[in-house]
Enzyme design. Structure first.
Site, PDB file in Angstrom:
ATOM      1  N   TYR A 407      -1.862 -22.624  -1.897  1.00  9.31           N
ATOM      2  CA  TYR A 407      -2.241 -21.561  -0.961  1.00  9.31           C
ATOM      3  C   TYR A 407      -3.736 -21.279  -1.125  1.00  9.31           C
ATOM      4  CZ  TYR A 407      -1.467 -17.141   1.661  1.00  9.31           C
ATOM      5  OH  TYR A 407      -1.479 -16.119   2.590  1.00  9.31           O
ATOM      6  N   CYS A 408      -4.504 -21.369  -0.030  1.00  8.10           N
ATOM      7  CA  CYS A 408      -5.938 -21.052  -0.008  1.00  8.10           C
ATOM      8  C   CYS A 408      -6.668 -21.900  -1.054  1.00  8.10           C
ATOM      9  CB  CYS A 408      -6.139 -19.554  -0.211  1.00  8.10           C
ATOM     10  SG  CYS A 408      -7.832 -18.981   0.051  1.00  8.10           S
ATOM     11  N   ILE A 409      -7.401 -21.280  -1.971  1.00  6.93           N
ATOM     12  CA  ILE A 409      -8.144 -22.061  -2.959  1.00  6.93           C
ATOM     13  C   ILE A 409      -7.207 -22.790  -3.914  1.00  6.93           C
ATOM     14  CG2 ILE A 409      -8.406 -20.142  -4.565  1.00  6.93           C
ATOM     15  CD1 ILE A 409     -11.160 -21.217  -5.242  1.00  6.93           C
ATOM     16  N   PHE A 435      -1.074 -24.032   2.513  1.00  7.57           N
ATOM     17  CA  PHE A 435      -1.175 -22.813   3.310  1.00  7.57           C
ATOM     18  C   PHE A 435      -2.658 -22.441   3.404  1.00  7.57           C
ATOM     19  CE2 PHE A 435       3.056 -21.080   1.363  1.00  7.57           C
ATOM     20  CZ  PHE A 435       3.778 -22.030   2.066  1.00  7.57           C
TER      21      PHE A 435
END
Length: 673
Positions: A407-409, A435
């Protein structure tokens, strides 16, 4: 002893005389139930002319009513006098509260400077231009000066706009219907119904639109400098919205009038509390933080911490079905935020939903790093994070492969890890879902503005002052600046001008629960990925390998959100095309960085788009995509089921070789920054 009667002919006391010199007039009786309120209003806020102030209330409006009791007039006047006194006292109290808070904040700053001097450190004076805006604006101004004909044209355009504004105002005064206002800052009806505020609103929007358009239209300027100037011009025009000032906000004036100034007193008390919470810096409260407790009414999905080390806790969640898919699912959240965005409440918990679909769910709950981890970098998060967590999940489930989510980073790191695995022949990951994750940062949006060397030097200085970690509030301020109207000014108006208490909103409670970041990791992230785009260019080194994402053949699922301002959809799409897998699925969801991801099917909100192909550009993909109502989760679950092996008896956290340490959500997530 009886009080002497009040002489109505007595002169009013002079200023400076003791308040006990003359008895106060008796208080007006309370109005009976159902009686109309006293006539106390701010004329402008009510849309009245100044000479109508004495007849602002509903009772006063019916001066021609022959049945009206004339004897009630003195009582109404007394009520108005008492209300004015209360308003004056509350205004004075509000001013004193604000002044005291600002004085204490100033003294706190002075105290910090004195401490630095006593400790032998050079005092850190605030940087007047941390984002290096001045050179960018200088380029824009030079560009405009070099095109005088364009500047003259812009001035003529502004004049024309104001002529149109006055023409529109005249037609509305003559009875022309007023269109609805889409801007949430001006949703109060008085912004349209009151001619004064309507002109004020239209004038502001005309000028702000003109200023932003002027900067955006300049030519012959470095694109990065121009974008920086555009961004901060927008921040400036947003800050000067009339809705952000008490004297020009009809809703705030109305609240002040209706409460006789108590709303402003509460607002300044909120202001003082936020200054104190920020240690002398204004830290605007976005939610009622006292209403939530991690592990009690947020992050309550049942499970156990089955592994803990210096970098993460591994949480295994309880089975919600009799059977589960053979391949477990391990989620790597971003370390910029805490993982429980995926487990806020039972109704919107992604973790609970995945368990109910028959997946064995694990989450890597990152430690909130302190100064002892200042030197941790990408290599540490790869070896001690990705590799160690995946090994422990396979050990716990008896599988030699697993599926992962980034998710993200956390997805950026997971993508780099897949590149490392491809380079070393490691096949433990069967399929990965991303994500809102970026790997190509060329079009990473306005966050790129915060990655030039001038700002990075400022960030590095802040981390050094904090002992080698980035304070959580710094990233929070950055993210808030990307959506200033929603995440700064709306709360400024509500908390301070209106005097409202922040709402009990779990999402905003999570948003404020920020984490620290190690200096080595964060600077590499900003410089090498955002600033130099080394991962997309095939130049990023991690774990002793130079990463080539085209070598990754793992099955991949990319989710992006249409209105994401942190991981823009075009940036995520470019990332999806970097990988060499023949099995890449891209899905576009409605809404933004959080709501676009956390959207349970039962909510029936937003929509998503699906296209099995992956053409050269996002525009081409969207042209061939099919829109579907509601959540994208069900589409993803079908994809994941097909890549998760056969059904096996349900696994429980206490049945594996890794024994439970403590119940979910564990201890690391509860550590405050």
């Amino acid at each position: 002893m009886a009080k002497p009667p009040i002489d109505p002919s007595a002169k009013p006391r002079k200023a400076g005389r003791p308040t006990s010199a003359r008895p106060r007039p008796p208080k007006a009786p309370r109005p009976q139930e159902g009686a109309e309120p006293p006539a106390m209003a701010i004329p402008v806020a009510a849309g009245l002319k100044p000479d109508q102030a004495s007849t602002a209330g509903p009772s006063a409006a019916r001066t021609d009513d022959p049945t009206r009791d004339a004897a009630a007039a003195p009582s109404t006047a007394d009520e108005q006098r008492a209300a004015i006194e209360t308003l004056s006292m509350n205004l004075a109290k509000a001013v004193m509260t604000a002044q005291t808070a600002m004085t204490e904040a100033t003294l706190a700053q002075v105290g910090r400077l004195q401490t630095q001097i006593q400790d032998g450190q050079p005092p850190q004076s605030p940087n007047a231009d941390p984002f290096n805006v001045a050179p960018a604006m200088a380029q824009v101004m030079s560009g405009l000066a070099a095109q005088p004909e364009k500047l003259f044209s812009a001035q003529a355009d502004l004049f024309t706009r104001y002529l149109d504004l006055w023409s529109t105002a005249s037609r509305r005064a003559a009875g022309e219907p007023i269109p609805s206002v889409a801007d949430k800052r001006f949703k109060d009806p008085a912004w349209s119904e009151n001619p004064v505020f309507d002109i004020m609103r239209q004038s502001y929007m005309t000028t702000a639109d003109w200023m932003n358009g002027l900067v955006a239209g300049v030519e012959g300027v470095d694109p990065k400098a121009k974008r920086r100037a555009e961004f901060f011009t927008k921040l400036l025009t947003d800050a000067f919205s009339p809705s952000n000032f008490l004297a020009s906000n009809p809703a705030a004036l109305k609240a002040m009038a209706e409460t006789n100034g108590e709303s402003l007193v509460r607002g300044m008390q909120n202001f003082a509390a936020d200054l104190e919470a920020g240690g002398g810096k204004l830290k605007i409260s976005q939610a009622d933080y006292g209403r939530f407790q991690v592990g009690e009414n947020v992050a309550t999905a049942p499970g156990q911490v089955v592994w803990r080390d210096e970098l993460f806790e591994l949480i295994q969640y309880d089975a919600a079905t009799d059977r589960q898919r053979a391949l477990p699912l391990l989620i790597f959240p971003p370390w910029i935020n805490k993982f429980y965005i995926m487990d806020l409440q039972p109704a919107n918990s992604l973790i609970r939903w995945l368990s109910s679909q028959g997946f064995t769910v694990f989450v890597c709950s990152w430690v909130n790093p302190d100064v002892d981890k200042a030197g941790f970098g990408f290599d540490d998060y790869l070896e001690k994070g990705i590799y160690r967590a995946t090994r422990k999940v396979m050990e716990q489930t008896g599988q030699d492969r697993l599926n992962t989510v980034g998710y993200c980073i956390g997805g950026t790191l997971m993508g780099a890890a897949l590149g490392h695995m491809a380079a070393t022949g490691d096949t433990r990951v069967n399929a990965t879902t991303f994500f809102a994750a970026q790997h190509d940062f060329r079009e990473a949006g306005d966050l790129l503005l915060f990655t030039d060397e001038h700002w990075l030097a400022e960030v590095e200085q802040q981390m050094d002052a904090a002992g080698g970690v980035l304070p959580g509030a710094v990233m929070a301020d950055t993210f808030n600046a990307l959506r200033a109207n929603d995440l700064i000014w709306s709360f400024f108006v509500s908390n301070y001008l209106m005097g409202k208490a922040p709402a009990a909103f779990d999402l905003l409670f999570w948003n404020a629960d920020q984490t620290r970041m190690p200096k080595a990791l964060h600077m590499a992230y900003l410089r090498q990925l955002y600033g130099q785009n080394r991962l997309a260019e095939g130049l990023f080194e991690i774990g002793g390998q130079t990463i080539d994402l085209s070598k990754v053949k793992t099955s991949l699922y990319f989710q992006a959100s249409r209105e994401d301002h942190i991981a823009p959809m075009n940036s995520v799409y470019r990332s999806a095309r970097l990988f060499g897998s023949d099995d890449v699925t891209f899905t576009l969801a409605g809404s933004g960085h959080i709501a676009g991801v956390i959207n349970p099917p039962a909510a029936n909100k937003y929509q998503h788009w699906i296209n099995a192909n992956l053409p050269a550009t996002l525009d081409e993909w969207r042209a061939g995509a099919q829109e579907h109502p509601g959540s994208w989760w069900t589409h993803w679950a079908d994809w994941l089921h097909a890549r998760s092996g056969d059904w096996v008896p349900a696994r429980h956290p206490d049945a594996g070789p890794l024994k439970p340490i403590e119940p979910a959500p564990g201890s690391y997530v509860k550590v405050k920054s």
